[in-house]
Design a protein around this motif. Structure first.
Motif, PDB file in Angstrom:
ATOM      1  N   GLU A 198       6.880   0.361  -0.886  1.00  0.00           N
ATOM      2  CA  GLU A 198       7.954  -0.123  -1.752  1.00  0.00           C
ATOM      3  C   GLU A 198       7.423  -1.142  -2.756  1.00  0.00           C
ATOM      4  N   ALA A 199       6.486  -1.990  -2.300  1.00  0.00           N
ATOM      5  CA  ALA A 199       5.848  -2.941  -3.223  1.00  0.00           C
ATOM      6  C   ALA A 199       5.095  -2.189  -4.313  1.00  0.00           C
ATOM      7  N   CYS A 200       4.383  -1.126  -3.927  1.00  0.00           N
ATOM      8  CA  CYS A 200       3.652  -0.319  -4.902  1.00  0.00           C
ATOM      9  C   CYS A 200       4.592   0.325  -5.914  1.00  0.00           C
ATOM     10  N   ASP A 201       5.688   0.887  -5.420  1.00  0.00           N
ATOM     11  CA  ASP A 201       6.646   1.546  -6.305  1.00  0.00           C
ATOM     12  C   ASP A 201       7.183   0.579  -7.352  1.00  0.00           C
ATOM     13  N   ASP A 202       7.469  -0.640  -6.940  1.00  0.00           N
ATOM     14  CA  ASP A 202       8.041  -1.618  -7.872  1.00  0.00           C
ATOM     15  C   ASP A 202       7.026  -2.084  -8.910  1.00  0.00           C
ATOM     16  N   VAL A 203       5.748  -2.043  -8.550  1.00  0.00           N
ATOM     17  CA  VAL A 203       4.693  -2.474  -9.480  1.00  0.00           C
ATOM     18  C   VAL A 203       4.214  -1.321 -10.345  1.00  0.00           C
ATOM     19  N   GLY A 204       4.364  -0.094  -9.837  1.00  0.00           N
ATOM     20  CA  GLY A 204       3.887   1.066 -10.584  1.00  0.00           C
ATOM     21  C   GLY A 204       2.448   1.430 -10.291  1.00  0.00           C
ATOM     22  N   ILE A 205       2.010   1.190  -9.067  1.00  0.00           N
ATOM     23  CA  ILE A 205       0.669   1.581  -8.630  1.00  0.00           C
ATOM     24  C   ILE A 205       0.829   2.560  -7.471  1.00  0.00           C
ATOM     25  N   PRO A 206       0.198   3.722  -7.538  1.00  0.00           N
ATOM     26  CA  PRO A 206       0.335   4.684  -6.439  1.00  0.00           C
ATOM     27  C   PRO A 206      -0.235   4.142  -5.135  1.00  0.00           C
ATOM     28  N   ALA A 207       0.461   4.399  -4.048  1.00  0.00           N
ATOM     29  CA  ALA A 207      -0.063   4.101  -2.716  1.00  0.00           C
ATOM     30  C   ALA A 207      -0.821   5.331  -2.233  1.00  0.00           C
ATOM     31  N   LEU A 208      -2.082   5.154  -1.897  1.00  0.00           N
ATOM     32  CA  LEU A 208      -2.944   6.273  -1.509  1.00  0.00           C
ATOM     33  C   LEU A 208      -3.181   6.345  -0.013  1.00  0.00           C
ATOM     34  N   GLY A 209      -2.409   5.596   0.767  1.00  0.00           N
ATOM     35  CA  GLY A 209      -2.537   5.686   2.212  1.00  0.00           C
ATOM     36  C   GLY A 209      -2.838   4.358   2.855  1.00  0.00           C
ATOM     37  N   HIS A 210      -2.921   4.377   4.175  1.00  0.00           N
ATOM     38  CA  HIS A 210      -3.203   3.154   4.906  1.00  0.00           C
ATOM     39  C   HIS A 210      -4.138   3.455   6.059  1.00  0.00           C
ATOM     40  N   LEU A 211      -4.864   2.435   6.468  1.00  0.00           N
ATOM     41  CA  LEU A 211      -5.820   2.530   7.567  1.00  0.00           C
ATOM     42  C   LEU A 211      -5.452   1.500   8.632  1.00  0.00           C
ATOM     43  N   PRO A 212      -5.304   1.919   9.869  1.00  0.00           N
ATOM     44  CA  PRO A 212      -5.045   0.944  10.932  1.00  0.00           C
ATOM     45  C   PRO A 212      -6.310   0.197  11.312  1.00  0.00           C
ATOM     46  N   ALA A 213      -6.134  -0.908  11.980  1.00  0.00           N
ATOM     47  CA  ALA A 213      -7.289  -1.642  12.492  1.00  0.00           C
ATOM     48  C   ALA A 213      -8.000  -0.782  13.535  1.00  0.00           C
ATOM     49  N   ASN A 214      -9.317  -0.902  13.597  1.00  0.00           N
ATOM     50  CA  ASN A 214     -10.116  -0.135  14.554  1.00  0.00           C
ATOM     51  C   ASN A 214     -11.207  -1.043  15.083  1.00  0.00           C
ATOM     52  N   LYS A 215     -11.025  -1.557  16.287  1.00  0.00           N
ATOM     53  CA  LYS A 215     -11.976  -2.521  16.826  1.00  0.00           C
ATOM     54  C   LYS A 215     -13.334  -1.906  17.109  1.00  0.00           C
ATOM     55  N   HIS A 216     -13.387  -0.577  17.157  1.00  0.00           N
ATOM     56  CA  HIS A 216     -14.657   0.100  17.422  1.00  0.00           C
ATOM     57  C   HIS A 216     -15.443   0.372  16.135  1.00  0.00           C
ATOM     58  N   LEU A 217     -14.801   0.096  14.997  1.00  0.00           N
ATOM     59  CA  LEU A 217     -15.449   0.356  13.707  1.00  0.00           C
ATOM     60  C   LEU A 217     -16.133  -0.905  13.231  1.00  0.00           C
TER      61      LEU A 217
END
Length: 443
Positions: free
Chosen positions: A164-183
């Motif tokens: 929703e923040a992206c939509d209001d600013v006009g920047i596409p959201a390309l996805g999200h990554l969860p935290a990974n303690k093994h990475l």
């Protein structure tokens, strides 16, 4: 997918996850059978080594302080000629440069017209992302922000707030990554363990493949292939490197192993115009092959002091080589091993070549870093320093050499220069023009 996609991975600040995302994308796209070309904004050696492993293609540095815009354009066009995707990893924050934004990821993106993919650490952030993204988008409206990937986002609800923040600013959201303690990417400054690095790259690729839409990222950054350097509308002249007077006449030894691995590919291309390069390993080779020039680049000699110190037959050969007029170019770690000794972190002293009247220590580490400009005989050679070691004595370098930082301030940085020796803490870039190295290399 058909066509050519390219972009720069950037962030508001260091620590957002640029390197992890870059390595994951490089390997994930390479796994698809695409030809991937990695680049690194800035002078750093370590990220391009990881990039090379992830993409199975040598990573190339693009640095606006050490290189001219024309040279950068030529490098980019030449190295992307056969690529399906080109990915550049930015440095620090998007607008962080040597002075204000000069030489920043943003400036490189502007020069090469690279779409920007932002990595935002959203672990403790929701709609405030809108204000941050708005500032990044509008600080320089000429930049094309292709989208944002939110890092450390564990729930769909959290990601929805960020979208929703992206939509209001006009920047596409390309996805999200969860935290990974093994990475975990191996420490940048403790040496490169190939096996650990490969494990980290594979883990990053799996993380990317599981959580991001690669087709959407490629589609958002698809563009026409870069025009050949010199064919653009820019009035800027094409870089014209100087050819050596007697090309191909010399034999050049280059140290390359786990202890000496900080090598710019373009520097090696330049050296090849002066003669035939032979690689050797100070960790394994007990004698120095016949040659005219010896190049000892930087790396991690402090991690291999037992092996290096005990290789006295090689140090004897190097002293003999120098006594017979052989030319030695040594940078940072290469300079350190030419001294009398290196003190390790425990305080133990390890004898080394004894060719230069210096001794260094990594006990009580102190970081020295920054761009450097060397002026010799009215010629300029650019490079950078990045080291934790220090001199234990107070060596006096060659008096007619001036060293300045990126702000033009003269700094105390001894350079050891004579007819057959050029050694200092500086990592030089001479892939565009050797500058004051020209006559030295030809001599």
């Amino acid at each position: 997918m058909p066509g050519f996609s390219h972009f720069i991975i950037a962030a508001p600040h260091s620590g957002a996850g640029k390197t992890t995302v870059t390595l994951g994308l490089l390997r994930a796209l390479n796994n698809r059978g695409l030809n991937i070309q990695p680049f690194k904004c800035g002078p750093d050696f370590i990220d391009p080594l990881h990039h090379s492993a992830a993409a199975n293609t040598p990573g190339i540095n693009l640095d606006l302080y050490m290189m001219s815009p024309a040279h950068i354009r030529e490098l980019y066009q030449r190295n992307t000629r056969k690529a399906d995707v080109a990915i550049t990893e930015g440095v620090m924050g998007l607008f962080d440069g040597a002075q204000k934004r000069e030489g920043s990821s943003a400036d490189l993106a502007a020069l090469l017209q690279l779409p920007v993919i932002l990595i935002l650490n959203a672990k403790a952030m929701a709609y405030s992302a809108a204000a941050l993204l708005y500032g990044l988008k509008n600080f320089d409206p000429a930049l094309r922000i292709a989208g944002v990937i939110f890092n450390f986002v564990d729930t769909a609800t959290h990601y929805q707030l960020l979208k929703e923040a992206c939509d209001d600013v006009g920047i596409p959201a390309l996805g999200h990554l969860p935290a990974n303690k093994h990475l975990h990417i191996p420490s940048r400054h403790l040496g490169l363990d190939t096996a650990n690095a490969e494990d980290a790259i594979q883990a990053a690729a799996r993380h990317i493949e599981e959580h991001l839409d690669l087709d959407a990222i490629l589609a958002a950054t698809r563009t026409s292939r870069p025009a050949p350097a010199g064919n653009s509308a820019s009035s800027e002249p094409k870089a014209q490197p100087t050819a050596p007077a007697n090309p191909g006449k010399k034999t050049i030894l280059v140290a390359r192993d786990a202890a000496f691995l900080f090598l710019y590919p373009e520097n090696l291309r330049r050296l090849e115009t002066y003669g035939r390069i032979i690689f050797f390993s100070p960790l394994k080779d007990t004698h120095l092959p016949p040659a005219d020039i010896l190049y000892l680049p930087g790396g991690y000699p402090e991690l291999y002091l037992d092996q290096l110190s005990n290789n006295q037959s090689l140090w004897h050969d190097i002293r003999t080589f120098a006594a017979n007029g052989g030319r030695i170019l040594a940078e940072c770690g290469g300079m350190m091993v030419l001294g009398h000794s290196i003190i390790d972190e425990s305080g133990k002293t390890w004898p080394t070549a004894g060719l230069v009247d210096i001794a260094t220590t990594i006990k009580d580490k102190k970081l020295t870093l920054g761009y450097r400009t060397l002026t010799l005989n009215n010629q300029i050679l650019k490079g950078h320093e990045f080291h934790y070691s220090q001199f234990t004595n107070n060596p006096t370098g060659t008096k007619n050499i001036a060293i300045h930082n990126a702000r033009g301030q003269e700094i105390p940085a001894p350079v050891f220069y004579r007819q057959n020796l050029f050694a200092s803490y500086m990592h030089f870039y001479w892939g565009e023009s050797p500058g004051p190295l020209e006559a030295w290399l030809e001599g």
